[in-house]
Design an enzyme around this catalytic site. Sequence first.
Site, short mmCIF file in Angstrom:
data_model
loop_
_atom_site.label_atom_id
_atom_site.label_comp_id
_atom_site.label_asym_id
_atom_site.label_seq_id
_atom_site.Cartn_x
_atom_site.Cartn_y
_atom_site.Cartn_z
N CYS A 133 3.62 -53.21 27.32
CA CYS A 133 3.29 -51.79 27.22
C CYS A 133 2.95 -51.13 28.56
O CYS A 133 2.01 -51.55 29.26
CB CYS A 133 2.13 -51.57 26.25
SG CYS A 133 1.83 -49.81 25.98
N ARG A 177 13.72 -49.06 10.60
CA ARG A 177 14.03 -48.15 11.72
C ARG A 177 14.55 -48.91 12.94
O ARG A 177 13.91 -49.84 13.44
CB ARG A 177 12.78 -47.34 12.11
CG ARG A 177 13.08 -46.32 13.22
CD ARG A 177 11.93 -45.34 13.48
NE ARG A 177 11.51 -44.73 12.24
CZ ARG A 177 10.35 -44.98 11.64
NH1 ARG A 177 9.47 -45.76 12.20
NH2 ARG A 177 10.07 -44.41 10.49
N CYS A 181 5.99 -38.16 14.60
CA CYS A 181 5.12 -39.32 14.79
C CYS A 181 4.36 -39.17 16.09
O CYS A 181 4.98 -38.98 17.15
CB CYS A 181 5.95 -40.60 14.88
SG CYS A 181 7.06 -40.82 13.50
N CYS A 199 -5.05 -47.36 28.44
CA CYS A 199 -5.47 -48.14 27.27
C CYS A 199 -6.15 -49.44 27.69
O CYS A 199 -5.72 -50.11 28.63
CB CYS A 199 -4.26 -48.43 26.39
SG CYS A 199 -4.69 -49.31 24.88
N CYS A 223 3.61 -48.14 7.92
CA CYS A 223 4.73 -48.32 8.86
C CYS A 223 4.33 -49.44 9.81
O CYS A 223 3.41 -49.27 10.61
CB CYS A 223 4.99 -47.03 9.62
SG CYS A 223 6.25 -47.20 10.91
N CYS A 227 3.14 -38.70 10.85
CA CYS A 227 2.85 -40.11 11.12
C CYS A 227 1.98 -40.17 12.37
O CYS A 227 2.17 -39.41 13.31
CB CYS A 227 4.14 -40.88 11.35
SG CYS A 227 3.87 -42.61 11.78
N CYS A 268 -1.43 -55.47 25.94
CA CYS A 268 -0.10 -55.77 25.38
C CYS A 268 0.93 -55.88 26.51
O CYS A 268 1.14 -54.92 27.27
CB CYS A 268 0.30 -54.67 24.39
SG CYS A 268 -1.01 -54.28 23.20
N1 SAM Z 1 -1.98 -47.89 20.86
C1 SAM Z 1 -1.53 -47.93 19.55
C2 SAM Z 1 -1.29 -49.33 19.08
O1 SAM Z 1 -0.76 -50.14 19.85
O2 SAM Z 1 -1.61 -49.63 17.95
C3 SAM Z 1 -0.34 -47.07 19.26
C4 SAM Z 1 0.79 -46.90 20.27
S1 SAM Z 1 1.77 -48.34 20.67
C5 SAM Z 1 2.61 -47.82 22.12
C6 SAM Z 1 2.95 -48.47 19.36
C7 SAM Z 1 3.98 -49.57 19.40
O3 SAM Z 1 5.03 -49.26 20.30
C8 SAM Z 1 3.55 -50.96 19.83
O4 SAM Z 1 2.87 -51.65 18.83
C9 SAM Z 1 4.88 -51.61 20.16
O5 SAM Z 1 5.40 -52.27 19.01
C10 SAM Z 1 5.76 -50.44 20.56
N2 SAM Z 1 6.08 -50.51 22.00
C11 SAM Z 1 5.25 -50.20 23.02
N3 SAM Z 1 5.84 -50.42 24.21
C12 SAM Z 1 7.09 -50.89 23.93
C13 SAM Z 1 8.18 -51.31 24.75
N4 SAM Z 1 8.09 -51.34 26.09
N5 SAM Z 1 9.30 -51.72 24.14
C14 SAM Z 1 9.40 -51.71 22.79
N6 SAM Z 1 8.40 -51.33 21.98
C15 SAM Z 1 7.24 -50.93 22.53
FE1 SF4 Z 2 -2.60 -49.89 24.17
FE2 SF4 Z 2 0.01 -50.02 24.56
FE3 SF4 Z 2 -1.23 -52.00 23.34
FE4 SF4 Z 2 -0.97 -49.60 22.08
S1 SF4 Z 2 0.68 -50.99 22.65
S2 SF4 Z 2 -2.79 -50.91 22.19
S3 SF4 Z 2 -1.11 -48.24 23.87
S4 SF4 Z 2 -1.56 -51.37 25.48
#
Ligand code: SAM
Ligand code: SF4
Length: 338
Positions: free
Chosen positions: A78, A282, A117, A71, A208, A148, A75
Site C-alpha cells: 500500500c 469485481r 466507493c 496510515c 464487500c 460504499c 500493508c
Molecule cells: N485503509 C482501509 C483498509 O485497508 O481497510 C481502506 C483502504 S485500502 C487502500 C483498501 C484495499 O485496497 C486494500 O485492502 C487492498 O486490498 C487494496 N489495495 C491497496 N493498495 C493496493 C495495490 N497497490 N494493489 C492492489 N490492491 C491494493
Molecule cells: Fe492503511 Fe493502506 Fe493498509 Fe488500508 S491498505 S490499512 S490505507 S496501509
Amino acid sequence: MATALEQTSPPQDKLTGTGDIRHDWTRDEIADLFSLPFMDLVHRAATIHRQFHDPNKVQLSQLLSIKTGGCAEDCAYCPQSAKYADETGIKADKLMALQAVIEDAKAAKAGGAERYCMGAAWTRLKDRDLPAIEDIVREVKALGLETCMTLGMLEPHQASRLKDAGLDYYNHNIDTSPDYYGEIITTRTFAERLDTLQHVRDAGIHVCTGGIIGMGEGLTDRAGMLEVLATMTPHPESVPINMLVQVEGTPLAKAGTDKLDPLEFVRTIAVARITMPQTVVRLSAGRESMSDECQALCFLAGANSIFYGEKLLTTGNPDYSHDQALFKKLGVTPAGAA
Ligand code: SAM
Ligand code: SF4
Ligand code: DTB
C-alpha cells in the site's frame, strides 16, 4: 434469474459443480479447481455465471480517496502507509470536505457510475469522524448512487450508524490467505478483519471483501483466501479481486516480487465465480496494465463489476473512453442500464 443478493437454497449438485450454492468448500477442493485445464475451468465458471447473472452486464463502481496517506498500518502493497511515505512521496491529507466529495460523486454519476466507493487511509474509524462520514453517506445516497465506504476497522455501533445513514456496502478486504497474511501485514490480525466483517453483516450492510493476487503468494494461498470467502454464510455480496499494482516505494514493488501471469489472475476470477455463484465478482485494481483480451477473459470467467473512472485511490485506472470502447467491442452494458 436469481439476483446476486438473494441467497436462496438451490439444489445441491456437488458432482457437476453447477447450480449449487455451497458454504462447505475445502481448501483442497478449491485448489483442485485451480489445477483444472484452463479451458475446463473457464467453461465451468462461464456456465455457472450464466445461471445466475446476465453475462453481458457489468456493474460500475467509482472510487474516491476521501482521506489519503499517513496510515499507521504497514500493508506491504500500500502506497498510503506512513511507513513508506519517504519512498512513495504520498503525504497525509485530512478528510475531504463534504462539498468536494459531492462534486466528485455528481461527476461520477454523470459519467455512468452506479456505485460510489469512498476510501480512507485509516486503521479504524474514530467516533469523532463519524458525523462527517454520516453526512457524506447521506448526501451521496441522495444523489441516487449506491454507497460504499472502506474506512478500516469498525465497531458494531459504528456499523449501525453507517447503515442508518444509508450505507449500502462496506469494503474490508481479507487480502490473502490466513497463512500468508503475516508476510504482508504485521500491524493488525486476520481475525480482526473478520470481526469487522461480522459487524458489517450484523448491521445489515452488504459485505464487500476480497483480496490481492500477485503478492508472491502461492496457489494454496489463493485457494486459502477463496476458502475463507466461500465458507462465509451467506457469501459476501461483493468480492473484489485486485491484481497487485506495484507502486514504487512500497515493499512489494521492490525486487523479488515476480510479475503475475495474467492467466493466473483469470483463474482466480473463475474459481471465485464457481465457489460463490451469486456474488458480484469485481475485476478491481490492475486493469490499467491489463490487455483488453485479458479483461474479456475475466468477464467470460465470471467477473461482473469493475472500478470505473480514471483513478482508483492513489493510482490510475483506464480512461473512460478506453472502457467505453472495450464495452462496445464486447457488447457489454452497465448493470443498471435497460
Ligand atoms: N485503509 C482501509 C483498509 O485497508 O481497510 C481502506 C483502504 S485500502 C487502500 C483498501 C484495499 O485496497 C486494500 O485492502 C487492498 O486490498 C487494496 N489495495 C491497496 N493498495 C493496493 C495495490 N497497490 N494493489 C492492489 N490492491 C491494493
Ligand atoms: Fe492503511 Fe493502506 Fe493498509 Fe488500508 S491498505 S490499512 S490505507 S496501509
Ligand atoms: C478494493 O478491493 N480495491 C480498491 C477498493 N477496494 C478500495 C482499492 C484499490 C487501490 C489500488 C491502489 C491505489 O490506487 O492506491
